[in-house]
Design a protein around this motif. Sequence first.
Motif, PDB file in Angstrom:
ATOM      1  N   ALA A 217       0.853  -1.583   0.222  1.00 51.50           N
ATOM      2  CA  ALA A 217      -0.205  -0.059  -0.111  1.00 51.50           C
ATOM      3  C   ALA A 217       0.532   1.087   0.025  1.00 51.50           C
ATOM      4  CB  ALA A 217      -0.835  -0.305   1.225  1.00 51.50           C
ATOM      5  N   CYS A 218       1.961   1.288   0.081  1.00 54.17           N
ATOM      6  CA  CYS A 218       2.722   1.996   0.659  1.00 54.17           C
ATOM      7  C   CYS A 218       3.324   2.972  -0.906  1.00 54.17           C
ATOM      8  CB  CYS A 218       3.870   2.231   1.359  1.00 54.17           C
ATOM      9  SG  CYS A 218       5.571   3.639   1.006  1.00 54.17           S
ATOM     10  N   ALA A 219       3.823   1.846  -1.960  1.00 56.58           N
ATOM     11  CA  ALA A 219       3.803   1.694  -3.333  1.00 56.58           C
ATOM     12  C   ALA A 219       3.032   2.360  -3.917  1.00 56.58           C
ATOM     13  CB  ALA A 219       4.601   1.748  -3.846  1.00 56.58           C
ATOM     14  N   LEU A 220       2.016   2.223  -3.326  1.00 54.13           N
ATOM     15  CA  LEU A 220       0.536   2.459  -4.978  1.00 54.13           C
ATOM     16  C   LEU A 220      -0.281   3.665  -3.813  1.00 54.13           C
ATOM     17  CD1 LEU A 220      -0.733  -1.460  -4.173  1.00 54.13           C
ATOM     18  CD2 LEU A 220      -0.533   0.406  -6.225  1.00 54.13           C
ATOM     19  N   SER A 221      -0.139   3.844  -2.787  1.00 54.60           N
ATOM     20  CA  SER A 221       0.682   5.202  -2.625  1.00 54.60           C
ATOM     21  C   SER A 221       1.507   6.866  -3.487  1.00 54.60           C
ATOM     22  CB  SER A 221       0.037   5.658  -0.787  1.00 54.60           C
ATOM     23  OG  SER A 221      -0.693   4.257  -0.182  1.00 54.60           O
ATOM     24  N   HIS A 222       1.477   5.831  -3.018  1.00 52.90           N
ATOM     25  CA  HIS A 222       3.469   7.466  -3.470  1.00 52.90           C
ATOM     26  C   HIS A 222       2.886   7.111  -5.308  1.00 52.90           C
ATOM     27  CE1 HIS A 222       6.044   8.209  -0.751  1.00 52.90           C
ATOM     28  NE2 HIS A 222       5.735   7.672  -0.315  1.00 52.90           N
ATOM     29  N   GLN A 223       2.223   5.687  -5.743  1.00 55.12           N
ATOM     30  CA  GLN A 223       2.107   5.642  -7.749  1.00 55.12           C
ATOM     31  C   GLN A 223       0.764   6.665  -6.847  1.00 55.12           C
ATOM     32  OE1 GLN A 223       1.154   1.758  -8.655  1.00 55.12           O
ATOM     33  NE2 GLN A 223       2.957   2.332 -10.079  1.00 55.12           N
ATOM     34  N   ARG A 224       0.214   6.919  -5.937  1.00 56.43           N
ATOM     35  CA  ARG A 224      -1.421   8.174  -6.344  1.00 56.43           C
ATOM     36  C   ARG A 224      -0.715   9.255  -6.790  1.00 56.43           C
ATOM     37  NH1 ARG A 224      -5.929   6.700  -1.988  1.00 56.43           N
ATOM     38  NH2 ARG A 224      -6.202   5.011  -4.412  1.00 56.43           N
ATOM     39  N   VAL A 225       0.337   9.932  -6.026  1.00 55.18           N
ATOM     40  CA  VAL A 225       0.533  11.233  -5.802  1.00 55.18           C
ATOM     41  C   VAL A 225       1.189  10.761  -7.365  1.00 55.18           C
ATOM     42  CG1 VAL A 225       2.340  13.452  -5.054  1.00 55.18           C
ATOM     43  CG2 VAL A 225       1.400  10.823  -3.653  1.00 55.18           C
ATOM     44  N   TYR A 226       1.647  10.289  -8.053  1.00 55.05           N
ATOM     45  CA  TYR A 226       2.297  10.810  -9.217  1.00 55.05           C
ATOM     46  C   TYR A 226       1.445  11.070 -10.287  1.00 55.05           C
ATOM     47  CZ  TYR A 226       6.572   8.112  -7.032  1.00 55.05           C
ATOM     48  OH  TYR A 226       7.229   7.652  -6.067  1.00 55.05           O
ATOM     49  N   ALA A 227       0.247  10.463 -10.126  1.00 52.37           N
ATOM     50  CA  ALA A 227      -0.336  10.140 -11.301  1.00 52.37           C
ATOM     51  C   ALA A 227      -0.905  11.316 -11.205  1.00 52.37           C
ATOM     52  CB  ALA A 227      -1.902   8.991 -11.098  1.00 52.37           C
ATOM     53  N   GLU A 228      -1.258  12.492  -9.733  1.00 57.83           N
ATOM     54  CA  GLU A 228      -2.178  13.691  -9.592  1.00 57.83           C
ATOM     55  C   GLU A 228      -1.053  14.667 -10.339  1.00 57.83           C
ATOM     56  OE1 GLU A 228      -4.321  16.778  -8.204  1.00 57.83           O
ATOM     57  OE2 GLU A 228      -4.794  14.303  -7.659  1.00 57.83           O
ATOM     58  N   LEU A 229       0.350  14.616  -9.577  1.00 51.44           N
ATOM     59  CA  LEU A 229       1.402  15.064 -10.329  1.00 51.44           C
ATOM     60  C   LEU A 229       1.566  14.628 -11.907  1.00 51.44           C
ATOM     61  CD1 LEU A 229       3.290  17.373  -9.792  1.00 51.44           C
ATOM     62  CD2 LEU A 229       5.489  14.923  -9.876  1.00 51.44           C
TER      63      LEU A 229
END
Length: 278
Positions: free
Chosen positions: A72-84
Amino acid sequence: MTNKSIPVYVIALENSKRVEYLESDLKSRSINYQLITAINGLLLNDAEVETYYNLKCTYARLGYKLSKGLMACALSHQRVYAELQNTEFEWALILEEDARITESFNLGQLELVSNYLSDFPTIVQLFSRSSRLTARKTWTTLPTGDSLFEFAPRLIGSGTSGYLINRKAVNIANQYKKISGPPDWPSWHTQIKFKGIYPWYTFETQLGSMINKPEISKIRIRLRWILILTGLHYLRFRKCYSNISNYIKEEIVPLINHFRWKLGGSKYFTNESSPQLL
């Protein structure tokens, strides 16, 4: 001071209490930020794990099965990358909910630091655990007074509590539909330059952390090292590496650097536990 050129993203679980300390830090500096809801590992089901993770290749890079909390940690960071990726910003600052900012933290200076970096895909860690190695010759002092340096390829996780990332690095991360490797910098990290800034701008408290890492015996670790160095590991997991060159870069070079550091007297910068000097 308000920030315009570098957005600040804070990853936090829904209704998290431990993020309140970081929010207080940021508000005391009049820093605007955007909360990104973290993915709760307890709620990940097997179908989602299968969709977002290559479990075999993750095991190949770690030597143990990843918990859903770490996933979930890695997936959460991916969520930010998609936002950015949907913005026009060239750089972004990402903080995890248990991060705290130090007295050295200065967003304006970080904006100046970004001007000294090339447009190559780059991550600048604002804090790193002592597992990250750096060569003393890569250290330079900037006009801001901070030291900027390059990290050597990592052997084990170094943390994602606070870091700058540029658009080109985000674009590379977003190309990978399945995560393969550790939550702090999966397999795509070999295509990214890793820098560090010192003194550290952030630190991690791990207060109330829900992420539990497995205990691995030294015998098991050293056996894995032998398999990596002899190439037997590559023969078993060769489909997890794009080619032998990437395998050497991901697995063998970090091991050699680790041995160099140990045999060279386990040197530390300014006698602190991190960063470790090659």
